[in-house]
Each structure stands twice: as structure tokens, then as C-alpha cells.
Design a protein around this motif. Structure first.
Motif, PDB file in Angstrom:
ATOM      1  N   LEU A 101       0.819  -1.199   0.000  1.00  0.00           N
ATOM      2  CA  LEU A 101       0.000   0.000   0.000  1.00  0.00           C
ATOM      3  C   LEU A 101       0.861   1.261   0.000  1.00  0.00           C
ATOM      4  CD1 LEU A 101      -2.801  -1.112   2.469  1.00  0.00           C
ATOM      5  CD2 LEU A 101      -3.132  -0.490   0.082  1.00  0.00           C
ATOM      6  N   GLN A 102       1.898   1.283   0.806  1.00  0.00           N
ATOM      7  CA  GLN A 102       2.729   2.481   0.885  1.00  0.00           C
ATOM      8  C   GLN A 102       3.495   2.725  -0.401  1.00  0.00           C
ATOM      9  OE1 GLN A 102       5.034   2.041   4.513  1.00  0.00           O
ATOM     10  NE2 GLN A 102       3.398   2.925   5.757  1.00  0.00           N
ATOM     11  N   ALA A 103       3.698   1.689  -1.195  1.00  0.00           N
ATOM     12  CA  ALA A 103       4.361   1.870  -2.485  1.00  0.00           C
ATOM     13  C   ALA A 103       3.559   2.774  -3.412  1.00  0.00           C
ATOM     14  CB  ALA A 103       4.591   0.510  -3.145  1.00  0.00           C
ATOM     15  N   LEU A 104       2.245   2.895  -3.171  1.00  0.00           N
ATOM     16  CA  LEU A 104       1.400   3.747  -4.004  1.00  0.00           C
ATOM     17  C   LEU A 104       1.772   5.220  -3.887  1.00  0.00           C
ATOM     18  CD1 LEU A 104      -2.078   2.085  -3.322  1.00  0.00           C
ATOM     19  CD2 LEU A 104      -0.619   1.793  -5.342  1.00  0.00           C
ATOM     20  N   ARG A 105       2.411   5.591  -2.784  1.00  0.00           N
ATOM     21  CA  ARG A 105       2.861   6.982  -2.648  1.00  0.00           C
ATOM     22  C   ARG A 105       3.860   7.334  -3.739  1.00  0.00           C
ATOM     23  NH1 ARG A 105       4.169   6.683   3.594  1.00  0.00           N
ATOM     24  NH2 ARG A 105       2.151   7.158   4.531  1.00  0.00           N
ATOM     25  N   ALA A 106       4.858   6.458  -3.890  1.00  0.00           N
ATOM     26  CA  ALA A 106       5.915   6.737  -4.854  1.00  0.00           C
ATOM     27  C   ALA A 106       5.456   6.542  -6.289  1.00  0.00           C
ATOM     28  CB  ALA A 106       7.124   5.842  -4.570  1.00  0.00           C
ATOM     29  N   THR A 107       4.619   5.539  -6.532  1.00  0.00           N
ATOM     30  CA  THR A 107       4.235   5.217  -7.908  1.00  0.00           C
ATOM     31  C   THR A 107       3.077   6.058  -8.440  1.00  0.00           C
ATOM     32  OG1 THR A 107       2.762   3.457  -7.131  1.00  0.00           O
ATOM     33  CG2 THR A 107       5.045   2.847  -7.670  1.00  0.00           C
ATOM     34  N   HIS A 108       2.145   6.459  -7.539  1.00  0.00           N
ATOM     35  CA  HIS A 108       0.945   7.150  -8.000  1.00  0.00           C
ATOM     36  C   HIS A 108       0.628   8.426  -7.213  1.00  0.00           C
ATOM     37  CE1 HIS A 108       0.447   3.181  -9.799  1.00  0.00           C
ATOM     38  NE2 HIS A 108      -0.448   3.695 -10.605  1.00  0.00           N
ATOM     39  N   GLY A 109       1.454   8.781  -6.245  1.00  0.00           N
ATOM     40  CA  GLY A 109       1.202   9.992  -5.474  1.00  0.00           C
ATOM     41  C   GLY A 109      -0.023   9.911  -4.587  1.00  0.00           C
ATOM     42  N   ILE A 110      -0.426   8.703  -4.219  1.00  0.00           N
ATOM     43  CA  ILE A 110      -1.610   8.520  -3.371  1.00  0.00           C
ATOM     44  C   ILE A 110      -1.220   8.697  -1.907  1.00  0.00           C
ATOM     45  CG2 ILE A 110      -3.407   6.882  -2.656  1.00  0.00           C
ATOM     46  CD1 ILE A 110      -3.177   5.595  -5.413  1.00  0.00           C
ATOM     47  N   ASP A 111      -2.029   9.431  -1.174  1.00  0.00           N
ATOM     48  CA  ASP A 111      -1.805   9.630   0.255  1.00  0.00           C
ATOM     49  C   ASP A 111      -2.239   8.357   0.983  1.00  0.00           C
ATOM     50  OD1 ASP A 111      -1.520  10.505   2.831  1.00  0.00           O
ATOM     51  OD2 ASP A 111      -3.117  12.008   2.751  1.00  0.00           O
ATOM     52  N   VAL A 112      -1.273   7.612   1.516  1.00  0.00           N
ATOM     53  CA  VAL A 112      -1.549   6.305   2.121  1.00  0.00           C
ATOM     54  C   VAL A 112      -1.133   6.308   3.584  1.00  0.00           C
ATOM     55  CG1 VAL A 112      -1.004   3.838   2.088  1.00  0.00           C
ATOM     56  CG2 VAL A 112      -1.254   5.085  -0.060  1.00  0.00           C
ATOM     57  N   ARG A 113      -1.996   5.752   4.415  1.00  0.00           N
ATOM     58  CA  ARG A 113      -1.663   5.556   5.826  1.00  0.00           C
ATOM     59  C   ARG A 113      -2.125   4.164   6.237  1.00  0.00           C
ATOM     60  NH1 ARG A 113      -4.135   9.666  10.083  1.00  0.00           N
ATOM     61  NH2 ARG A 113      -6.027   8.766   9.173  1.00  0.00           N
ATOM     62  N   VAL A 114      -1.202   3.352   6.743  1.00  0.00           N
ATOM     63  CA  VAL A 114      -1.501   1.990   7.195  1.00  0.00           C
ATOM     64  C   VAL A 114      -1.060   1.880   8.648  1.00  0.00           C
ATOM     65  CG1 VAL A 114      -1.185  -0.469   6.780  1.00  0.00           C
ATOM     66  CG2 VAL A 114      -1.062   1.147   4.863  1.00  0.00           C
ATOM     67  N   THR A 115      -1.997   1.549   9.535  1.00  0.00           N
ATOM     68  CA  THR A 115      -1.717   1.511  10.968  1.00  0.00           C
ATOM     69  C   THR A 115      -2.197   0.193  11.558  1.00  0.00           C
ATOM     70  OG1 THR A 115      -2.206   3.887  10.990  1.00  0.00           O
ATOM     71  CG2 THR A 115      -1.886   2.816  13.119  1.00  0.00           C
ATOM     72  N   PHE A 116      -1.374  -0.379  12.440  1.00  0.00           N
ATOM     73  CA  PHE A 116      -1.721  -1.614  13.137  1.00  0.00           C
ATOM     74  C   PHE A 116      -1.757  -1.347  14.638  1.00  0.00           C
ATOM     75  CE2 PHE A 116       0.415  -2.809   9.246  1.00  0.00           C
ATOM     76  CZ  PHE A 116      -0.331  -3.859   8.757  1.00  0.00           C
ATOM     77  N   ARG A 117      -2.698  -2.010  15.311  1.00  0.00           N
ATOM     78  CA  ARG A 117      -2.717  -2.009  16.773  1.00  0.00           C
ATOM     79  C   ARG A 117      -2.990  -3.425  17.253  1.00  0.00           C
ATOM     80  NH1 ARG A 117      -2.306   2.586  19.518  1.00  0.00           N
ATOM     81  NH2 ARG A 117      -3.360   1.778  21.364  1.00  0.00           N
ATOM     82  N   ALA A 118      -2.552  -3.709  18.502  1.00  0.00           N
ATOM     83  CA  ALA A 118      -2.608  -5.058  19.048  1.00  0.00           C
ATOM     84  C   ALA A 118      -3.770  -5.203  20.028  1.00  0.00           C
ATOM     85  CB  ALA A 118      -1.294  -5.393  19.751  1.00  0.00           C
ATOM     86  N   LEU A 119      -4.472  -6.320  19.914  1.00  0.00           N
ATOM     87  CA  LEU A 119      -5.566  -6.649  20.820  1.00  0.00           C
ATOM     88  C   LEU A 119      -5.070  -7.556  21.947  1.00  0.00           C
ATOM     89  CD1 LEU A 119      -8.403  -7.467  18.262  1.00  0.00           C
ATOM     90  CD2 LEU A 119      -8.326  -5.474  19.794  1.00  0.00           C
ATOM     91  N   PRO A 120      -5.630  -7.401  23.145  1.00  0.00           N
ATOM     92  CA  PRO A 120      -5.217  -8.268  24.259  1.00  0.00           C
ATOM     93  C   PRO A 120      -6.018  -9.568  24.328  1.00  0.00           C
ATOM     94  CG  PRO A 120      -6.668  -6.566  25.086  1.00  0.00           C
ATOM     95  CD  PRO A 120      -6.497  -6.299  23.615  1.00  0.00           C
ATOM     96  N   PHE A 121      -6.646  -9.959  23.225  1.00  0.00           N
ATOM     97  CA  PHE A 121      -7.420 -11.199  23.212  1.00  0.00           C
ATOM     98  C   PHE A 121      -7.420 -11.769  21.790  1.00  0.00           C
ATOM     99  CE2 PHE A 121     -10.384  -7.735  22.358  1.00  0.00           C
ATOM    100  CZ  PHE A 121     -11.093  -8.195  21.254  1.00  0.00           C
ATOM    101  N   THR A 122      -7.829 -13.030  21.692  1.00  0.00           N
ATOM    102  CA  THR A 122      -7.961 -13.678  20.397  1.00  0.00           C
ATOM    103  C   THR A 122      -9.336 -13.354  19.819  1.00  0.00           C
ATOM    104  OG1 THR A 122      -6.652 -15.519  21.265  1.00  0.00           O
ATOM    105  CG2 THR A 122      -7.802 -15.876  19.175  1.00  0.00           C
ATOM    106  N   PRO A 123      -9.410 -12.681  18.682  1.00  0.00           N
ATOM    107  CA  PRO A 123     -10.741 -12.341  18.134  1.00  0.00           C
ATOM    108  C   PRO A 123     -11.471 -13.599  17.667  1.00  0.00           C
ATOM    109  CG  PRO A 123      -9.005 -11.743  16.590  1.00  0.00           C
ATOM    110  CD  PRO A 123      -8.318 -12.144  17.848  1.00  0.00           C
ATOM    111  N   PRO A 124     -12.688 -13.833  18.153  1.00  0.00           N
ATOM    112  CA  PRO A 124     -13.440 -15.008  17.711  1.00  0.00           C
ATOM    113  C   PRO A 124     -14.110 -14.808  16.365  1.00  0.00           C
ATOM    114  CG  PRO A 124     -14.708 -13.781  19.323  1.00  0.00           C
ATOM    115  CD  PRO A 124     -13.382 -13.087  19.217  1.00  0.00           C
ATOM    116  N   VAL A 125     -14.079 -13.576  15.849  1.00  0.00           N
ATOM    117  CA  VAL A 125     -14.687 -13.251  14.561  1.00  0.00           C
ATOM    118  C   VAL A 125     -13.718 -12.379  13.778  1.00  0.00           C
ATOM    119  CG1 VAL A 125     -17.038 -13.340  15.480  1.00  0.00           C
ATOM    120  CG2 VAL A 125     -15.804 -11.156  15.438  1.00  0.00           C
ATOM    121  N   LYS A 126     -13.964 -12.289  12.478  1.00  0.00           N
ATOM    122  CA  LYS A 126     -13.243 -11.331  11.645  1.00  0.00           C
ATOM    123  C   LYS A 126     -14.257 -10.317  11.123  1.00  0.00           C
ATOM    124  CE  LYS A 126     -11.578 -14.087   8.473  1.00  0.00           C
ATOM    125  NZ  LYS A 126     -10.961 -14.517   7.203  1.00  0.00           N
TER     126      LYS A 126
END
Length: 304
Positions: free
Chosen positions: A202-227
Motif C-alpha cells: 500500500l505504501q508503495a502507491l505513494r511513490a508510484t501514484h502519489g496517493i496519500d496512504v496511511r496503514v496503521t496496526f494495533r494489538a488486541l489483548p485477546f484472540t478475536p473469535p470473529v473477523k
């Protein structure tokens, strides 16, 4: 019998009795006309000036309404120039109460591609490893490189389990034996690798197409039973992780484990504007995701 202004045709000259409608109210009215068939697939919309005159609002409110409907895949060709067009939705999987569930591998990619038709793409996900998410985003990325899709901004937020918890699954049958847990280590390596690939692509789109991209991850303190996948705050795609007993081949050893085949999970689609049930589910799913993101989740580093 006189026709109430809010139910008059978009081609009519009558003005609504409520001159200060918001862009969301305008979107709600136009959405209802599209869903009722009053505005048909392939039909050109009135100009923004005509819509502004009918609803008694500024053109900025009309543009906001059209952008909402574009993000919901109801309109195409939304711009400041030519009038928008009612989208041809015949090739899209149905949503709403009548929509059949489909496996994640079948349902997610086409909906993800449709979401990337918006000018501002917003993807939120809760999942175990991000494998399905990474694969599904591959198709819209391909169409960006071919020039078919041209988003200006992409925001992706992903909630994944923390590395520091005892996962409910995948996990060895009978629990961890000693300090070593090869099942956990294999999951962690997969989580990190998939997240890194997703972020890099996704971040490669900044260099190739000038798209404003932000990708963020955060951690959960449990196992998600669903997606859960939220697309442009317009669709919620939901599936259960069904745990089964299986054999994990780790090195030369075969270990009995409790695990799930997330890519085969049946995905249920809910669409904002498809009825009270669907709209409420999308709204509540967004509230649930934001609550997890802003409270009990923590920073996540995709490192070994």
C-alpha cells in the motif's frame, strides 16, 4: 394530489420545505430514489446545480452527498464536471437481508475492489493474521496500476492479536509444553509477514501514484473469535472463526492443534442504506471497532 417536495422528481422545479438540509439528508433521499428504481442503473444524474436548486442547499452539500453515494457504490463518475451516473450494480454480489454468505476468498476481493472506487478509501479490519486482507487488496492494487482505479487517499487500520498473549487458537492441543510454543511462533511469523507485505504494497502507491496512504496496526489483548472488515463506513463484512482440531506440520514434527481456516470462513455482508437492520449493523460495527482501537488496544510493531 400534490406531491410533497421531498418526494418530487429530481427533474422537478419544486424546492423542499426544509431549505437547510445536510449533505447526509440529501444522500438519504437520492439513495432512496436509486433503490426504489426511480433512478435507474446507467442513468445520468441531474447536474449539481439542479440538485442544489431542488434541495435548497449549496453545491458543497450536493458534492458531499454524491461522494457518500459514490463510496457506497451507488454512483460513478462523480466529479465537479459532468453529472454523475447511477452505478450498474448487476455484477456486484448482493448485500442486505437477502444476500447469501460466501467464503472469504470469494466475497472479499470484489467488495474490496469496489471500495477502492472511492476518492477516499477507508478500510478497517479485525482479524487473526491479515492473510485474507492482504490477498483481497491485491486486486484493487492491480487495477490502480492499470489505471482503472484512481483513489486520492487510502487509510487502512488493522487490529491483530498481541504477541504477548496466550492465543485461544492456533494453540497446541493440551496447551503449551514448557517455555517453547512452536505453534505460537509460527502464527507470529505469519502475522508479521502478512502485515509487512500489506503495509509495503500500500505504501508503495505513494511513490508510484502519489496517493496519500496511511496503514496503521494495533494489538488486541485477546484472540478475536470473529473477523470484521469495514469498507468506507458503508459496508460491514463479518465472519466467524470456527475452531477445529487439526495437525500442524512444524519442521519434522506433526503437532495436534486447535486452529481455524479463516480464508474459508463464510462472510456475511451488511450494507449501510439497505434497511434498518443492515444500517444499524454497519454503524454498531464501526462503534465497536473504534472503541477497541481507542481503548484496550496497544501499539503493534511487526517485528520478530
Amino acid at each position: 394530489m400534490a406531491v410533497e417536495p421531498e418526494h418530487a422528481s429530481v427533474h422537478g422545479r419544486k424546492k423542499p420545505q426544509r431549505p437547510q438540509r445536510t449533505h447526509r439528508e440529501v444522500a438519504d433521499e437520492l439513495r432512496a430514489r436509486i433503490r426504489s428504481g426511480a433512478l435507474r442503473p446507467g442513468q445520468r444524474m441531474p447536474t449539481q446545480a439542479q440538485l442544489a436548486a431542488e434541495f435548497g442547499v449549496e453545491r458543497q452539500a450536493v458534492r458531499g452527498a454524491l461522494r457518500i453515494l459514490q463510496s457506497e457504490h451507488l454512483l460513478t463518475n462523480v466529479s465537479k464536471g459532468a453529472p454523475a451516473t447511477v452505478a450498474d450494480r448487476a455484477d456486484r454480489a448482493p448485500a442486505g437481508p437477502a444476500a447469501p454468505p460466501q467464503p472469504t476468498t470469494v466475497a472479499l476481493a470484489p467488495r474490496m475492489t469496489a471500495a477502492f472506487e472511492a476518492d477516499h478509501v477507508e478500510i478497517d479490519a479485525v482479524c487473526l493474521t491479515a492473510v485474507s486482507l492482504t490477498l483481497a487488496i491485491g486486486e484493487p492494487l492491480r487495477q490502480i496500476y492499470t489505471g482503472r482505479l484512481k483513489p486520492a487517499k487510502v487509510d487502512v487500520r488493522v487490529l491483530l492479536p498481541s504477541r504477548n498473549i496466550d492465543l485461544a487458537f492456533p494453540a497446541p492441543v493440551g496447551g503449551r509444553q514448557g517455555d517453547e510454543d512452536p505453534v505460537h511462533e509460527r502464527w507470529l511469523a505469519q502475522r508479521n509477514a502478512q502485515g509487512q507485505v500489506l503495509r509495503h504494497n500500500l505504501q508503495a502507491l505513494r511513490a508510484t501514484h502519489g496517493i496519500d496512504v496511511r496503514v496503521t496496526f494495533r494489538a488486541l489483548p485477546f484472540t478475536p473469535p470473529v473477523k470484521l472488515y469495514l469498507l468506507n463506513n458503508a459496508e460491514a463484512l463479518f465472519a466467524y472463526y470456527t475452531v477445529t482440531r487439526s495437525e500442524a506440520q512444524i519442521g519434522r514434527e506433526s503437532l495436534p492443534t486447535y486452529d481455524t481456516q479463516g480464508m474459508r470462513s463464510m462472510l456475511f455482508a451488511f450494507e449501510r442504506g439497505a434497511g434498518r437492520r443492515d444500517t444499524t449493523f454497519v454503524e454498531q460495527s464501526r462503534l465497536w471497532f473504534n472503541a477497541l482501537w481507542e481503548t484496550i488496544s496497544s501499539e503493534l510493531e511487526l517485528t520478530d
